[in-house]
Scaffold this motif. Structure first.
Motif, PDB file in Angstrom:
ATOM      1  N   LEU A  43     140.907  79.174 114.557  1.00  0.00           N
ATOM      2  CA  LEU A  43     139.764  79.025 113.641  1.00  0.00           C
ATOM      3  C   LEU A  43     138.723  80.123 113.905  1.00  0.00           C
ATOM      4  N   LYS A  44     138.464  80.390 115.179  1.00  0.00           N
ATOM      5  CA  LYS A  44     137.487  81.442 115.520  1.00  0.00           C
ATOM      6  C   LYS A  44     137.913  82.758 114.894  1.00  0.00           C
TER       7      LYS A  44
ATOM      8  N   GLN B 161     130.259  70.139 123.691  1.00  0.00           N
ATOM      9  CA  GLN B 161     130.849  68.884 123.190  1.00  0.00           C
ATOM     10  C   GLN B 161     131.965  68.416 124.122  1.00  0.00           C
TER      11      GLN B 161
ATOM     12  N   LEU C 186     130.939  63.698 116.217  1.00  0.00           N
ATOM     13  CA  LEU C 186     130.524  64.948 116.869  1.00  0.00           C
ATOM     14  C   LEU C 186     129.985  65.883 115.801  1.00  0.00           C
ATOM     15  N   SER C 187     128.796  66.434 116.009  1.00  0.00           N
ATOM     16  CA  SER C 187     128.260  67.414 115.070  1.00  0.00           C
ATOM     17  C   SER C 187     127.216  68.271 115.768  1.00  0.00           C
ATOM     18  N   GLN C 188     127.460  69.568 115.789  1.00  0.00           N
ATOM     19  CA  GLN C 188     126.490  70.478 116.375  1.00  0.00           C
ATOM     20  C   GLN C 188     125.166  70.359 115.642  1.00  0.00           C
ATOM     21  N   SER C 189     125.218  70.558 114.322  1.00  0.00           N
ATOM     22  CA  SER C 189     123.987  70.608 113.530  1.00  0.00           C
ATOM     23  C   SER C 189     123.385  69.224 113.335  1.00  0.00           C
ATOM     24  N   GLY C 190     124.258  68.216 113.312  1.00  0.00           N
ATOM     25  CA  GLY C 190     123.798  66.863 112.987  1.00  0.00           C
ATOM     26  C   GLY C 190     123.470  66.719 111.508  1.00  0.00           C
TER      27      GLY C 190
ATOM     28  N   THR D  36     125.942  67.832 108.892  1.00  0.00           N
ATOM     29  CA  THR D  36     127.138  68.013 108.065  1.00  0.00           C
ATOM     30  C   THR D  36     127.292  66.822 107.112  1.00  0.00           C
TER      31      THR D  36
ATOM     32  N   CYS E 248     134.074  67.422 111.752  1.00  0.00           N
ATOM     33  CA  CYS E 248     134.636  68.499 110.932  1.00  0.00           C
ATOM     34  C   CYS E 248     134.764  69.773 111.775  1.00  0.00           C
ATOM     35  N   GLY E 249     135.694  70.623 111.397  1.00  0.00           N
ATOM     36  CA  GLY E 249     135.791  71.977 111.960  1.00  0.00           C
ATOM     37  C   GLY E 249     135.953  71.988 113.471  1.00  0.00           C
ATOM     38  N   THR E 250     135.151  72.837 114.098  1.00  0.00           N
ATOM     39  CA  THR E 250     135.208  72.975 115.556  1.00  0.00           C
ATOM     40  C   THR E 250     134.916  71.641 116.240  1.00  0.00           C
TER      41      THR E 250
ATOM     42  N   SER F 182     131.042  78.559 115.976  1.00  0.00           N
ATOM     43  CA  SER F 182     130.593  77.714 117.078  1.00  0.00           C
ATOM     44  C   SER F 182     131.275  78.129 118.384  1.00  0.00           C
TER      45      SER F 182
ATOM     46  N   VAL G 200     127.320  81.575 113.176  1.00  0.00           N
ATOM     47  CA  VAL G 200     128.021  80.555 112.389  1.00  0.00           C
ATOM     48  C   VAL G 200     129.248  80.049 113.150  1.00  0.00           C
TER      49      VAL G 200
ATOM     50  N   VAL H 155     127.036  72.704 106.963  1.00  0.00           N
ATOM     51  CA  VAL H 155     127.670  72.466 105.675  1.00  0.00           C
ATOM     52  C   VAL H 155     127.109  71.172 105.102  1.00  0.00           C
TER      53      VAL H 155
HETATM   54  O1  M6R Z   1     127.454  71.111 112.732  1.00  0.00           O
HETATM   55  P1  M6R Z   1     128.838  70.552 112.781  1.00  0.00           P
HETATM   56  O2  M6R Z   1     129.376  70.518 114.187  1.00  0.00           O
HETATM   57  O3  M6R Z   1     128.963  69.196 112.134  1.00  0.00           O
HETATM   58  O4  M6R Z   1     129.724  71.553 111.960  1.00  0.00           O
HETATM   59  C1  M6R Z   1     131.076  71.313 111.694  1.00  0.00           C
HETATM   60  C2  M6R Z   1     131.761  72.547 111.169  1.00  0.00           C
HETATM   61  O5  M6R Z   1     131.198  72.963 109.959  1.00  0.00           O
HETATM   62  C3  M6R Z   1     131.697  73.701 112.172  1.00  0.00           C
HETATM   63  O6  M6R Z   1     132.180  73.331 113.431  1.00  0.00           O
HETATM   64  C4  M6R Z   1     132.492  74.913 111.675  1.00  0.00           C
HETATM   65  O7  M6R Z   1     133.868  74.616 111.672  1.00  0.00           O
HETATM   66  C5  M6R Z   1     132.179  76.148 112.520  1.00  0.00           C
HETATM   67  N1  M6R Z   1     131.759  77.253 111.709  1.00  0.00           N
HETATM   68  C6  M6R Z   1     133.327  76.630 113.335  1.00  0.00           C
HETATM   69  O8  M6R Z   1     133.009  77.736 114.118  1.00  0.00           O
END
Ligand code: M6R
Length: 366
Positions: free
Chosen positions: A242-243, A165, A104-108, A110, A58-60, A158, A156, A363
């Motif tokens: 998006l940024k 990534q 791919l997920s920063q937070s892991g 989502t 999702c997202g970034t 990314s 918030v 999220v």
């Molecule tokens: O933690 P995640 O990588 O799964 O998050 C996905 C998106 O919610 C996240 O990349 C969002 O789009 C960022 N706020 C963008 O800067």
């Protein structure tokens, strides 16, 4: 805790030369001539017989996935599809046992991405996770994977997670391409060499901060923005837009430059700022014609070019120069000025940069 920076976002932008070093550490041999991700090494057979790779995010993280698609198709010759996790999970997708799903997920954490992973698991596909947060739900739900090792991302928006990534995707594509012998030794060497130069190229780009801060003043009150790129820079244009929208609340759209003439070019007039990524790459000439189409309609163009380019300077309103690097690594360098531009515009508008309205860092609702 912000290390002297006014916001976490700026601190995290400036951390990138260091986080890339942390991300590649231990994955490239001491001679700098070979790269292997342990997750790929331990599951070579899966990658060698993969019929297809499906990337879900999702997202970034989804934008990073689009760059991964380009890298894996070009270097590994495996077909790749990139899916929004929220769409994938609700449309009964075709997943075959020899497909690999990369998430791919920063937070892991989502929710939609986690649900997409669970769906894919049930189909028997091999699941590879690229996460930042160690031990997170998505990291635990995957069969294998690689952490990006960029440290906690608090803003918030990314920034360093995105470049981390992309760096892991570059290393993954190189590892798999070498196994499959689908990359020439020359390109492998060049990319690996350039990858190790990225931290110092990023240091140079960070020095553009004052210049970008001045540019941001000119555009703080714009109501709309368009970001254009082609090839590897198309997802970078999406990410730049998006940024800007998430932290400044300015409406921004990213487009593949050549798609403009199929509709969006109607939006162009002298009030429309257009950020055009026109770096030295295989689609440079094509991007230049797209910039001419924008200038002919009096759009205000901020071009990002490779240093030493004088031709574009004559054509556009503002120029940002970045150092030369292999085309496939350009996203790692060109993302930084876009992050800085969004940051400075948002600060000028007095926005809550680290905690933009209506958004959460993870999220966890669908
Ligand atoms: O933690 P995640 O990588 O799964 O998050 C996905 C998106 O919610 C996240 O990349 C969002 O789009 C960022 N706020 C963008 O800067």
């Amino acid at each position: 805790e912000k290390g002297g920076f006014p916001h976490f976002m700026l601190k995290e932008i400036y951390e990138q030369p260091r986080t890339i070093i942390d991300c590649i550490r231990g994955r490239i041999n001491p001679e700098g001539t070979d790269v292997i991700l342990s997750g790929v090494r331990d599951h070579q057979d899966k990658f060698l017989k993969a019929g297809r790779i499906i990337i879900v995010a999702c997202g970034t993280s989804w934008h990073a996935g689009l760059i991964g698609e380009h890298l894996i198709e070009e270097l590994c010759r495996i077909p790749v599809e990139v899916e929004y996790a929220s769409e994938f999970r609700y449309r009964n997708p075709v997943i075959r046992p020899n497909d690999i799903v990369i998430t791919l997920s920063q937070s892991g954490e989502t929710a939609d991405t986690l649900a997409a992973v669970e769906l894919a698991r049930n189909s028997g596909a091999f699941i590879y996770g690229i996460c930042n947060v160690i031990g997170s739900s998505i990291a635990r739900a995957t069969d294998s994977g690689s952490y990006i090792h960029v440290g906690p991302e608090i803003g918030v928006a990314s920034t360093k997670a995105f470049t981390g990534q992309v760096t892991v995707l570059i290393m993954l594509a190189l590892s798999v391409a070498k196994l499959k012998k689908s990359i020439s030794p020359e390109l492998y060497t060049t990319m690996l060499h350039d990858l190790q130069q990225i931290p110092q190229l990023m240091e140079r780009v960070l020095k553009l901060d004052t210049e970008i801060c001045d540019l941001a003043k000119i555009f703080t009150y714009a109501h709309n923005f368009i970001y254009l790129g082609r090839g590897y820079n198309y997802p970078v244009a999406l990410e730049g837009a998006l940024k800007l929208k998430e932290i400044s609340y300015i409406h921004a759209e990213g487009y593949p430059a050549a798609e403009m003439k199929h509709g969006p070019i109607a939006l162009i007039d002298s009030e429309m700022p257009v950020v055009a990524i026109a770096t030295a790459d295989s689609v440079y000439e094509k991007t230049i014609s797209n910039i001419q189409e924008i200038k002919a309609r009096r759009g205000k163009v901020i071009a990002i070019v490779t240093e030493g380019n004088e031709d574009v300077r004559k054509m556009v309103d503002y120029v940002i120069e970045i150092p030369r690097v292999d085309e496939r690594l350009i996203p790692l360098v060109v993302s930084l000025p876009l992050q800085m531009l969004a940051y400075h515009i948002a600060v000028n508008k007095n926005r809550d940069v680290d905690r933009p309205r209506n958004l959460a860092k993870s999220v966890t609702v669908e």
